[in-house]
Write a protein that holds these residues in place. Structure first.
Motif, mmCIF file in Angstrom:
data_model
loop_
_atom_site.group_PDB
_atom_site.id
_atom_site.type_symbol
_atom_site.label_atom_id
_atom_site.label_comp_id
_atom_site.label_asym_id
_atom_site.label_seq_id
_atom_site.Cartn_x
_atom_site.Cartn_y
_atom_site.Cartn_z
ATOM 1 N N THR A 9 69.001 37.516 10.093
ATOM 2 C CA THR A 9 67.663 37.261 10.058
ATOM 3 C C THR A 9 67.359 37.018 11.533
ATOM 4 O O THR A 9 67.892 36.670 12.320
ATOM 5 N N THR A 10 66.149 37.388 12.003
ATOM 6 C CA THR A 10 65.702 37.299 13.388
ATOM 7 C C THR A 10 64.842 36.100 13.551
ATOM 8 O O THR A 10 64.486 35.788 14.508
ATOM 9 N N GLU A 11 64.610 35.627 12.505
ATOM 10 C CA GLU A 11 63.548 34.504 12.263
ATOM 11 C C GLU A 11 64.186 33.182 12.054
ATOM 12 O O GLU A 11 63.538 32.124 11.576
ATOM 13 N N LYS A 12 65.497 32.915 11.800
ATOM 14 C CA LYS A 12 66.131 31.945 11.187
ATOM 15 C C LYS A 12 65.653 31.187 10.163
ATOM 16 O O LYS A 12 65.159 30.027 9.997
ATOM 17 N N GLY A 13 65.421 32.201 9.102
ATOM 18 C CA GLY A 13 64.989 31.653 7.945
ATOM 19 C C GLY A 13 63.437 31.253 7.787
ATOM 20 O O GLY A 13 62.875 30.844 6.757
ATOM 21 N N ALA A 14 62.552 31.743 8.850
ATOM 22 C CA ALA A 14 61.132 31.516 8.551
ATOM 23 C C ALA A 14 60.693 32.560 7.646
ATOM 24 O O ALA A 14 59.501 32.134 7.150
ATOM 25 N N LEU A 15 61.067 33.582 7.278
ATOM 26 C CA LEU A 15 60.788 34.325 6.270
ATOM 27 C C LEU A 15 61.634 34.388 5.135
ATOM 28 O O LEU A 15 62.551 34.530 5.072
ATOM 29 N N ASP A 16 60.981 34.030 3.944
ATOM 30 C CA ASP A 16 62.008 33.317 2.767
ATOM 31 C C ASP A 16 62.156 34.431 1.943
ATOM 32 O O ASP A 16 62.851 34.600 0.931
ATOM 33 N N TRP A 17 61.734 35.696 2.112
ATOM 34 C CA TRP A 17 61.818 37.107 1.403
ATOM 35 C C TRP A 17 61.264 37.013 -0.059
ATOM 36 O O TRP A 17 61.769 37.859 -0.746
ATOM 37 N N SER A 18 60.595 35.953 -0.302
ATOM 38 C CA SER A 18 59.921 36.064 -1.816
ATOM 39 C C SER A 18 58.502 36.999 -1.525
ATOM 40 O O SER A 18 58.303 37.154 -0.418
ATOM 41 N N GLU A 19 58.163 37.559 -2.603
ATOM 42 C CA GLU A 19 57.052 38.501 -2.668
ATOM 43 C C GLU A 19 55.717 37.724 -1.980
ATOM 44 O O GLU A 19 54.986 38.237 -1.245
ATOM 45 N N GLY A 20 55.600 36.465 -2.299
ATOM 46 C CA GLY A 20 54.631 35.803 -1.900
ATOM 47 C C GLY A 20 54.545 35.568 -0.324
ATOM 48 O O GLY A 20 53.525 35.796 0.552
ATOM 49 N N SER A 21 55.529 35.235 0.377
ATOM 50 C CA SER A 21 55.791 35.235 1.578
ATOM 51 C C SER A 21 55.607 36.685 2.617
ATOM 52 O O SER A 21 55.196 36.699 3.743
ATOM 53 N N ILE A 22 56.299 37.507 1.945
ATOM 54 C CA ILE A 22 56.332 39.084 2.448
ATOM 55 C C ILE A 22 54.725 39.445 2.603
ATOM 56 O O ILE A 22 54.337 39.879 3.583
ATOM 57 N N ALA A 23 53.942 39.109 1.335
ATOM 58 C CA ALA A 23 52.421 39.579 1.362
ATOM 59 C C ALA A 23 51.875 38.711 2.539
ATOM 60 O O ALA A 23 51.043 39.551 3.259
ATOM 61 N N GLN A 24 51.889 37.385 2.754
ATOM 62 C CA GLN A 24 51.331 36.688 3.908
ATOM 63 C C GLN A 24 51.818 37.664 5.213
ATOM 64 O O GLN A 24 50.849 37.430 5.945
ATOM 65 N N LYS A 25 53.049 37.665 5.344
ATOM 66 C CA LYS A 25 53.369 38.095 6.435
ATOM 67 C C LYS A 25 52.984 39.439 6.820
ATOM 68 O O LYS A 25 52.217 39.677 7.864
ATOM 69 N N PHE A 26 52.794 40.125 5.760
ATOM 70 C CA PHE A 26 52.121 41.797 6.047
ATOM 71 C C PHE A 26 50.708 41.627 6.284
ATOM 72 O O PHE A 26 50.102 42.529 7.117
ATOM 73 N N ALA A 27 50.094 40.635 5.645
ATOM 74 C CA ALA A 27 48.747 40.710 5.860
ATOM 75 C C ALA A 27 48.330 40.222 7.228
ATOM 76 O O ALA A 27 47.596 40.739 8.098
ATOM 77 N N ALA A 28 49.051 39.254 7.910
ATOM 78 C CA ALA A 28 48.765 39.099 9.136
ATOM 79 C C ALA A 28 49.488 40.080 10.281
ATOM 80 O O ALA A 28 48.614 40.284 11.214
ATOM 81 N N TYR A 29 50.368 40.914 9.722
ATOM 82 C CA TYR A 29 50.736 42.080 10.589
ATOM 83 C C TYR A 29 49.323 43.160 10.647
ATOM 84 O O TYR A 29 49.236 43.662 11.514
ATOM 85 N N ILE A 30 48.906 43.310 9.304
ATOM 86 C CA ILE A 30 47.770 44.251 9.319
ATOM 87 C C ILE A 30 46.715 43.752 10.372
ATOM 88 O O ILE A 30 46.245 44.617 11.184
#
Length: 299
Positions: A272-293
């Motif tokens: 991981t490059t984020e030391k666990g900041a992204l927990d790889w659940s669907e909800g967390s991925i969706a939030q990260k992708f929304a912020a990225y968009i």
């Protein structure tokens, strides 16, 4: 609790010293005046692992022998254990590796250097009564390659030296090191890197693909008005994203998705490059992708 690393020439009396240390520690642990935690004293050695002396005749056989010793040491480590590693431990790099493993487990460390002259160990090797002498060529090679412990380096410290002339071991010094010594926390070099779950790649691809489809459907329904929208994804996952006040093309979303997946795919495969900041659940991925968009789609 603690790791005691025994180091010294082959046939220098390390096993005798290891058993002296074990007996001395157990006496103190069983003393009625002792009020500390319940601990056990364990010895791991080539003999307990049935590693032959012939394993040290060349590097091809020696490497797996050291690997077996290191693996057994890791298994035996624990907060309820004082572990004594009775082996030559003659390579400073290997002692450093053991030190790092101890730091990762938050154990106290101590190195006991069993000292004897080369002439003595050669004599003792010939007179062994256990039927496990070293071949003379192997013994000479090991003596030449031995890297002496030093109190000046952190992985050998505290260093307690036991000369061959001493009948007993400095039990007070060893007891103080394993019960009162500093416990150094893991650092970046010794801390285990968090690993992503095995289905993280699938979740990353599936969630981002579903979000692209949901955004395109939302735009078609609203006519590209933009603003905050709530996207409904599979498995009852919902996330919000602020869209620009225009129609975003499918090629824009696909390009943004590929960039996001590439960055996070590397994080998954390397740890991981984020030391666990992204927990790889669907909800967390969706939030990260929304912020990225929101950050990467132009208004």
């Amino acid at each position: 609790m603690a790791l005691i690393t025994i180091s010294g020439y082959p046939c220098s009396g390390k096993t005798r010293r290891a058993h002296q240390i074990k007996a001395a520690l157990e006496r103190r642990l069983e003393d009625p005046s002792y009020a500390g935690p319940q601990l056990k004293v364990v010895i791991v050695s080539d003999d307990t692992l049935n590693i032959s002396r012939d394993a040290y005749k060349d590097s091809r056989s020696e490497k797996p022998a050291r690997g077996a010793l290191f693996t057994a040491m890791q298994r035996a480590m624990g907060q309820d254990t004082i572990l004594i590693v009775d082996a030559m431990n003659y390579i400073k790099g290997f002692r450093y590796q053991m030190y790092c493993a101890a730091r990762e487990q938050r154990l106290r460390v101590c190195t006991v250097y069993v000292v004897a002259t080369q002439d003595l160990v050669k004599e003792w090797n010939i007179s062994r009564t256990d039927g496990k002498p070293y071949v003379q060529e192997t013994l000479d090679n090991l003596l030449m390659r031995f890297e002496e412990p030093s109190s000046m380096v952190r992985w050998d410290s505290p260093l307690i030296t036991v000369p061959w002339l001493d009948e007993d071991i400095p039990a007070d010094d060893i007891w103080k090191a394993v019960t009162e010594g500093n416990v150094k926390p893991p650092n970046a070099g010794t801390q285990a890197v968090p690993k992503a779950p095995t289905d993280a790649l699938r979740a990353l691809e599936a969630t981002t693909t579903a979000m692209v489809a949901a955004i395109m459907a939302e735009q078609a329904a609203s006519g590209g008005l933009g603003g905050p929208v709530t996207l409904s994804l599979p498995d009852d996952v919902k996330t919000s994203v602020a869209l620009p006040a225009r129609s975003i093309t499918l090629s824009e979303l696909q390009r943004t998705k590929r960039q996001f997946v590439a960055v996070n795919k590397k994080a998954i495969t390397l740890g991981t490059t984020e030391k666990g900041a992204l927990d790889w659940s669907e909800g967390s991925i969706a939030q990260k992708f929304a912020a990225y968009i929101e950050e990467n789609i132009r208004p």
